[in-house]
Design an enzyme around this catalytic site. Structure first.
Site, PDB file in Angstrom:
ATOM      1  N   GLU A  28       0.828  -1.214   0.000  1.00 25.25           N
ATOM      2  CA  GLU A  28       0.000   0.000   0.000  1.00 25.25           C
ATOM      3  C   GLU A  28       0.857   1.258   0.000  1.00 25.25           C
ATOM      4  O   GLU A  28       0.465   2.271  -0.573  1.00 25.25           O
ATOM      5  CB  GLU A  28      -0.919   0.018   1.234  1.00 25.25           C
ATOM      6  CG  GLU A  28      -1.997  -1.054   1.196  1.00 25.25           C
ATOM      7  CD  GLU A  28      -2.739  -1.158   2.521  1.00 25.25           C
ATOM      8  OE1 GLU A  28      -2.568  -0.284   3.385  1.00 25.25           O
ATOM      9  OE2 GLU A  28      -3.475  -2.146   2.666  1.00 25.25           O
ATOM     10  N   HIS A  56       7.463  -5.349   7.808  1.00 29.93           N
ATOM     11  CA  HIS A  56       6.603  -5.522   8.977  1.00 29.93           C
ATOM     12  C   HIS A  56       7.281  -6.535   9.905  1.00 29.93           C
ATOM     13  O   HIS A  56       7.685  -7.606   9.437  1.00 29.93           O
ATOM     14  CB  HIS A  56       5.247  -6.111   8.582  1.00 29.93           C
ATOM     15  CG  HIS A  56       4.429  -5.282   7.637  1.00 29.93           C
ATOM     16  ND1 HIS A  56       3.276  -4.636   8.027  1.00 29.93           N
ATOM     17  CD2 HIS A  56       4.589  -5.013   6.321  1.00 29.93           C
ATOM     18  CE1 HIS A  56       2.749  -4.017   6.976  1.00 29.93           C
ATOM     19  NE2 HIS A  56       3.525  -4.231   5.937  1.00 29.93           N
ATOM     20  N   HIS A  61       9.402  -1.076   3.325  1.00 27.65           N
ATOM     21  CA  HIS A  61       9.237  -1.319   4.762  1.00 27.65           C
ATOM     22  C   HIS A  61       9.131  -2.815   5.003  1.00 27.65           C
ATOM     23  O   HIS A  61       8.619  -3.558   4.172  1.00 27.65           O
ATOM     24  CB  HIS A  61       8.001  -0.608   5.319  1.00 27.65           C
ATOM     25  CG  HIS A  61       6.742  -0.886   4.562  1.00 27.65           C
ATOM     26  ND1 HIS A  61       6.454  -0.272   3.370  1.00 27.65           N
ATOM     27  CD2 HIS A  61       5.693  -1.716   4.816  1.00 27.65           C
ATOM     28  CE1 HIS A  61       5.285  -0.699   2.923  1.00 27.65           C
ATOM     29  NE2 HIS A  61       4.798  -1.591   3.778  1.00 27.65           N
TER      30      HIS A  61
HETATM   31  P1  5GP Z   1       1.848  -2.420   3.147  1.00 26.99           P
HETATM   32  O1  5GP Z   1       0.521  -2.961   2.718  1.00 26.99           O
HETATM   33  O2  5GP Z   1       2.281  -1.279   2.260  1.00 26.99           O
HETATM   34  O3  5GP Z   1       2.882  -3.484   3.317  1.00 26.99           O
HETATM   35  O4  5GP Z   1       1.637  -1.873   4.617  1.00 26.99           O
HETATM   36  C1  5GP Z   1       1.456  -0.537   4.937  1.00 26.99           C
HETATM   37  C2  5GP Z   1       1.199  -0.496   6.436  1.00 26.99           C
HETATM   38  O5  5GP Z   1       1.290   0.860   6.826  1.00 26.99           O
HETATM   39  C3  5GP Z   1      -0.188  -0.995   6.848  1.00 26.99           C
HETATM   40  O6  5GP Z   1      -0.026  -2.084   7.759  1.00 26.99           O
HETATM   41  C4  5GP Z   1      -0.833   0.221   7.502  1.00 26.99           C
HETATM   42  O7  5GP Z   1      -1.600  -0.099   8.634  1.00 26.99           O
HETATM   43  C5  5GP Z   1       0.362   1.082   7.855  1.00 26.99           C
HETATM   44  N1  5GP Z   1       0.098   2.517   7.846  1.00 26.99           N
HETATM   45  C6  5GP Z   1      -0.553   3.235   6.884  1.00 26.99           C
HETATM   46  N2  5GP Z   1      -0.575   4.541   7.201  1.00 26.99           N
HETATM   47  C7  5GP Z   1       0.073   4.660   8.390  1.00 26.99           C
HETATM   48  C8  5GP Z   1       0.365   5.776   9.214  1.00 26.99           C
HETATM   49  O8  5GP Z   1       0.042   6.931   8.937  1.00 26.99           O
HETATM   50  N3  5GP Z   1       1.065   5.519  10.363  1.00 26.99           N
HETATM   51  C9  5GP Z   1       1.452   4.253  10.699  1.00 26.99           C
HETATM   52  N4  5GP Z   1       2.120   4.122  11.857  1.00 26.99           N
HETATM   53  N5  5GP Z   1       1.195   3.187   9.944  1.00 26.99           N
HETATM   54  C10 5GP Z   1       0.501   3.383   8.791  1.00 26.99           C
END
Ligand code: 5GP
Length: 119
Positions: free
Chosen positions: A99, A106, A104
């Site tokens: 997203e 997790h 990053h």
């Molecule tokens: P992806 O799907 O890109 O691997 O994960 C993005 C992560 O960023 C998601 O788990 C989401 O909850 C987290 N996230 C999105 N916006 C924010 C934010 O403004 N602050 C924090 N701390 N996490 C965020």
């Protein structure tokens, strides 16, 4: 692919959006995920502008790559995750469900996480 300077993690790095910081050094920032999927859910990001794990692995200097994975290990140890185990995830691109287009990892832990993918 072009790095979007206004993605949410770039804005966190610039201090425009707050975060619950758990770790920081010259190359790395880590903070709690805003929508945690486990008792421990931390996002680890490089301070450099890399879109994804493949961008990071192909283009980051060795010092930044070493600092990144050393930070992952330190955060896991600091949160008492090493004994019982934990999971790292780097969602990448469209099919990976990424997203936020700033690399990053997790870190998820604090309970048994079950199968790797929902079936
Ligand atoms: P992806 O799907 O890109 O691997 O994960 C993005 C992560 O960023 C998601 O788990 C989401 O909850 C987290 N996230 C999105 N916006 C924010 C934010 O403004 N602050 C924090 N701390 N996490 C965020």
């Amino acid at each position: 692919m072009h790095y979007d300077e206004n993605n949410i993690f770039a804005r966190i790095l610039r201090g425009e959006i707050p975060c619950q910081k758990v770790y920081e050094d010259d190359h790395v920032l880590a903070f709690n995920d805003i929508a945690p999927k486990a008792p421990v859910h931390i996002l680890v990001i490089p301070k450099g502008a890399y879109i994804s794990i493949d961008d990071f692995g192909a283009h980051a200097p060795a010092e930044e790559i070493k600092a990144f994975y050393a930070a992952v290990a330190k955060i896991a140890a600091d949160h008492d995750l090493q004994g019982k185990g934990f999971r790292t995830i780097a969602n990448t691109g469209l099919n990976g469900g990424q997203e936020v287009p700033h690399f990053h990892v997790h870190i998820l832990g604090g309970k048994a996480l079950g199968p790797m993918l929902a079936s």
